[in-house]
Enzyme design. Structure first.
Site, mmCIF file in Angstrom:
data_model
loop_
_atom_site.group_PDB
_atom_site.id
_atom_site.type_symbol
_atom_site.label_atom_id
_atom_site.label_comp_id
_atom_site.label_asym_id
_atom_site.label_seq_id
_atom_site.Cartn_x
_atom_site.Cartn_y
_atom_site.Cartn_z
ATOM 1 N N ASP A 39 51.021 -28.936 83.897
ATOM 2 C CA ASP A 39 50.849 -27.482 83.905
ATOM 3 C C ASP A 39 50.119 -26.978 82.661
ATOM 4 O O ASP A 39 50.662 -26.216 81.871
ATOM 5 C CB ASP A 39 52.221 -26.800 84.043
ATOM 6 C CG ASP A 39 52.929 -27.208 85.326
ATOM 7 O OD1 ASP A 39 52.241 -27.598 86.295
ATOM 8 O OD2 ASP A 39 54.168 -27.148 85.368
ATOM 9 N N THR A 62 49.612 -30.476 90.235
ATOM 10 C CA THR A 62 48.801 -29.454 89.555
ATOM 11 C C THR A 62 49.212 -28.045 89.998
ATOM 12 O O THR A 62 49.807 -27.861 91.064
ATOM 13 C CB THR A 62 47.308 -29.627 89.913
ATOM 14 O OG1 THR A 62 47.186 -29.713 91.346
ATOM 15 C CG2 THR A 62 46.721 -30.860 89.284
ATOM 16 N N HIS A 63 48.860 -27.084 89.138
ATOM 17 C CA HIS A 63 48.823 -25.665 89.529
ATOM 18 C C HIS A 63 47.394 -25.254 89.198
ATOM 19 O O HIS A 63 47.117 -24.746 88.110
ATOM 20 C CB HIS A 63 49.793 -24.836 88.683
ATOM 21 C CG HIS A 63 51.232 -24.930 89.086
ATOM 22 N ND1 HIS A 63 51.684 -24.518 90.316
ATOM 23 C CD2 HIS A 63 52.324 -25.373 88.421
ATOM 24 C CE1 HIS A 63 52.999 -24.699 90.389
ATOM 25 N NE2 HIS A 63 53.413 -25.230 89.252
ATOM 26 N N LYS A 94 52.708 -23.844 96.805
ATOM 27 C CA LYS A 94 53.865 -23.155 97.438
ATOM 28 C C LYS A 94 53.415 -22.076 98.413
ATOM 29 O O LYS A 94 53.700 -20.882 98.242
ATOM 30 C CB LYS A 94 54.801 -22.546 96.386
ATOM 31 C CG LYS A 94 55.480 -23.574 95.489
ATOM 32 C CD LYS A 94 56.529 -22.923 94.603
ATOM 33 C CE LYS A 94 57.200 -23.889 93.672
ATOM 34 N NZ LYS A 94 56.345 -24.389 92.572
ATOM 35 N N ASP A 97 53.033 -17.609 103.291
ATOM 36 C CA ASP A 97 52.566 -16.414 103.999
ATOM 37 C C ASP A 97 52.403 -16.706 105.493
ATOM 38 O O ASP A 97 52.792 -17.771 105.965
ATOM 39 C CB ASP A 97 51.243 -15.942 103.359
ATOM 40 C CG ASP A 97 51.088 -14.427 103.397
ATOM 41 O OD1 ASP A 97 51.415 -13.816 104.430
ATOM 42 O OD2 ASP A 97 50.619 -13.864 102.397
ATOM 43 N N SER A 150 65.100 -25.205 91.804
ATOM 44 C CA SER A 150 65.840 -25.566 90.593
ATOM 45 C C SER A 150 66.295 -24.352 89.796
ATOM 46 O O SER A 150 67.063 -24.483 88.856
ATOM 47 C CB SER A 150 64.944 -26.433 89.694
ATOM 48 O OG SER A 150 63.791 -25.709 89.297
ATOM 49 N N GLN A 208 64.624 -21.599 84.577
ATOM 50 C CA GLN A 208 64.590 -23.026 84.923
ATOM 51 C C GLN A 208 65.888 -23.703 84.470
ATOM 52 O O GLN A 208 66.381 -23.420 83.379
ATOM 53 C CB GLN A 208 63.385 -23.708 84.242
ATOM 54 C CG GLN A 208 63.265 -25.207 84.462
ATOM 55 C CD GLN A 208 62.931 -25.577 85.898
ATOM 56 O OE1 GLN A 208 63.712 -25.308 86.810
ATOM 57 N NE2 GLN A 208 61.779 -26.185 86.109
ATOM 58 N N TYR A 210 67.716 -27.581 84.025
ATOM 59 C CA TYR A 210 67.354 -28.996 83.958
ATOM 60 C C TYR A 210 68.543 -29.931 84.162
ATOM 61 O O TYR A 210 69.656 -29.652 83.734
ATOM 62 C CB TYR A 210 66.742 -29.316 82.589
ATOM 63 C CG TYR A 210 65.376 -28.723 82.367
ATOM 64 C CD1 TYR A 210 64.273 -29.139 83.127
ATOM 65 C CD2 TYR A 210 65.185 -27.740 81.396
ATOM 66 C CE1 TYR A 210 63.017 -28.594 82.899
ATOM 67 C CE2 TYR A 210 63.920 -27.194 81.166
ATOM 68 C CZ TYR A 210 62.848 -27.632 81.921
ATOM 69 O OH TYR A 210 61.599 -27.092 81.703
HETATM 70 O O1 S5P Z 1 62.306 -25.304 92.407
HETATM 71 C C1 S5P Z 1 61.303 -25.664 91.803
HETATM 72 C C2 S5P Z 1 60.143 -26.106 92.449
HETATM 73 C C3 S5P Z 1 59.055 -26.545 91.717
HETATM 74 S S1 S5P Z 1 57.734 -27.270 92.557
HETATM 75 N N1 S5P Z 1 61.299 -25.676 90.448
HETATM 76 C C4 S5P Z 1 60.212 -26.080 89.707
HETATM 77 O O2 S5P Z 1 60.310 -26.087 88.470
HETATM 78 N N2 S5P Z 1 59.051 -26.480 90.338
HETATM 79 C C5 S5P Z 1 57.832 -26.827 89.569
HETATM 80 O O3 S5P Z 1 58.107 -27.970 88.760
HETATM 81 C C6 S5P Z 1 57.337 -25.737 88.625
HETATM 82 O O4 S5P Z 1 56.368 -24.925 89.266
HETATM 83 C C7 S5P Z 1 56.733 -26.526 87.472
HETATM 84 O O5 S5P Z 1 55.371 -26.820 87.755
HETATM 85 C C8 S5P Z 1 57.496 -27.835 87.469
HETATM 86 C C9 S5P Z 1 58.601 -27.912 86.432
HETATM 87 O O6 S5P Z 1 58.063 -27.878 85.149
HETATM 88 P P1 S5P Z 1 58.959 -28.137 83.841
HETATM 89 O O7 S5P Z 1 58.021 -27.885 82.724
HETATM 90 O O8 S5P Z 1 60.101 -27.138 83.866
HETATM 91 O O9 S5P Z 1 59.443 -29.565 83.929
#
Ligand code: S5P
Length: 258
Positions: A39, A62-63, A94, A97, A150, A208, A210
C-alpha cells in the site's frame, strides 16, 4: 482427512479456477502463504517492494487507486516482476456496486484492472448480479468475496457471512475464496485470505485490528495471510517479510483443519 486440505498439490488438483490452481502451486513451489499488501503511493516504491519481497510471497496485493503517478507502464513492470518471481497480482478494489457499474470499473477507467489482475475481490452486499457481471466482463481473473472484515465495529453478521458462502458456492467457477478473519468454508478448493496481521501491533488507531500470523493461520484457519504495514513500515522490509513468511507457512503446515 484432517491433513488432506493442508496438502497444497492436492488442493491444486481440486481447484475449479485456473488462478486458484496457480496460487496453490506457487504456495507449494515457494513454500510461502504470505500476501504482501503493497500500500504505497508511487510506482517506484511499489515496483521496488515487488522486486525485493517478490521471492517470499505467493500474492502481491495492490490498491492502484492510491498510486499518484500510475500509468499502464506501472502494470507492465509489475507483471514482469510477478512473472520473474512467480507470484500473482491481486487488486484490492472491493467492488460493491450494481453489476453494470462494476463491470466498467473492472475493465475500464484509468486502471483497466481486468487486463492485469489475477485476483479481484467484491462485497457480496449488492447480490449475485455483482458476481455475474464481473465474471461476464472477464472470467480469467478469480474473485474473492469479502465474507468478514478485520475492522472494529464492522456491520457484517454471521448470517451475512453464511449468505456469502452460499453465493460463493453457486458461482465457484469464478469465486475462488474469501477475504475473512475465520474459515468460512471447509471445501478445500476455496482459499481464505486473512488481513489484519501484525507481529507488533494490536491496532492502528483507525479501526484496524491485528492478530499474529500464528493466530490467523493456526486458530482462524487462514490459508494466506495479508500483511501490509507490518512489512512496508519495518526498518528492514525484506527481513520482516521473511519472518512473516516463515511464521505463516510453518503455522499453515502445523494447523489441523478448523
Ligand atoms: O477486512 C479487511 C479487508 C482488507 S482486503 N481489512 C483489511 O485491512 N484489508 C486490507 O488489508 C486493507 O485494505 C489493507 O490494504 C490491508 C491491511 O493492511 P495493514 O497495513 O493493516 O496490514
Amino acid at each position: 482427512h484432517c491433513m488432506k486440505t493442508r496438502d497444497l498439490m492436492e488442493r491444486a488438483k481440486l481447484a475449479k479456477h485456473e488462478v486458484s490452481r496457480k496460487i496453490f502451486e506457487v504456495m507449494y513451489q515457494k513454500q510461502t502463504n504470505l500476501c504482501l499488501s503493497a500500500d504505497v503511493t508511487n510506482s517506484k516504491e511499489l515496483l521496488h517492494l515487488a522486486e525485493s519481497i517478490g521471492p517470499y510471497i505467493c500474492v502481491l496485493k495492490t490498491h492502484v487507486d492510491i498510486i499518484e503517478d500510475f500509468d499502464q507502464s506501472t502494470c507492465r513492470n509489475l507483471l514482469n516482476i510477478a512473472h520473474k518471481h512467480n507470484f500473482v497480482l491481486f487488486e484490492d478494489r472491493k467492488f460493491a456496486d450494481i453489476g453494470h457499474t462494476v463491470s466498467k470499473q473492472f475493465t475500464g477507467g484509468m486502471f483497466r484492472i481486468s487486463e492485469w489482475a489475477d485476483v479481484i475481490n467484491a462485497h457480496p452486499l449488492p447480490g449475485p448480479g455483482i458476481i455475474k457481471e464481473l465474471k461476464n466482463a472477464n472470467k480469467r481473473s478469480g474473485c474473492l468475496l469479502i465474507g468478514e472484515m478485520s475492522t472494529n465495529g464492522n456491520l457484517i453478521t454471521p448470517a451475512y457471512t453464511k449468505a456469502t458462502l452460499k453465493m460463493a458456492e453457486e458461482n465457484d467457477d469464478f469465486v475462488i475464496g474469501f477475504i475473512s478473519t475465520s474459515r468460512i468454508s471447509h471445501d478445500p478448493h476455496f482459499l481464505h485470505f486473512t488481513p489484519g496481521v501484525s507481529l507488533d501491533c494490536k491496532g492502528d488507531g483507525k479501526g484496524q485490528q491485528y492478530l499474529t500470523p500464528s493466530e490467523v493461520v493456526s486458530k482462524r484457519g487462514a490459508d494466506i495471510l495479508i500483511v501490509g504495514r507490518g512489512i512496508t513500515l519495518a526498518h528492514d522490509p525484506v527481513a520482516a517479510a521473511k519472518v512473516y513468511a516463515q511464521e505463516g507457512f510453518s503455522g499453515y503446515l502445523a494447523a489441523v483443519d478448523v
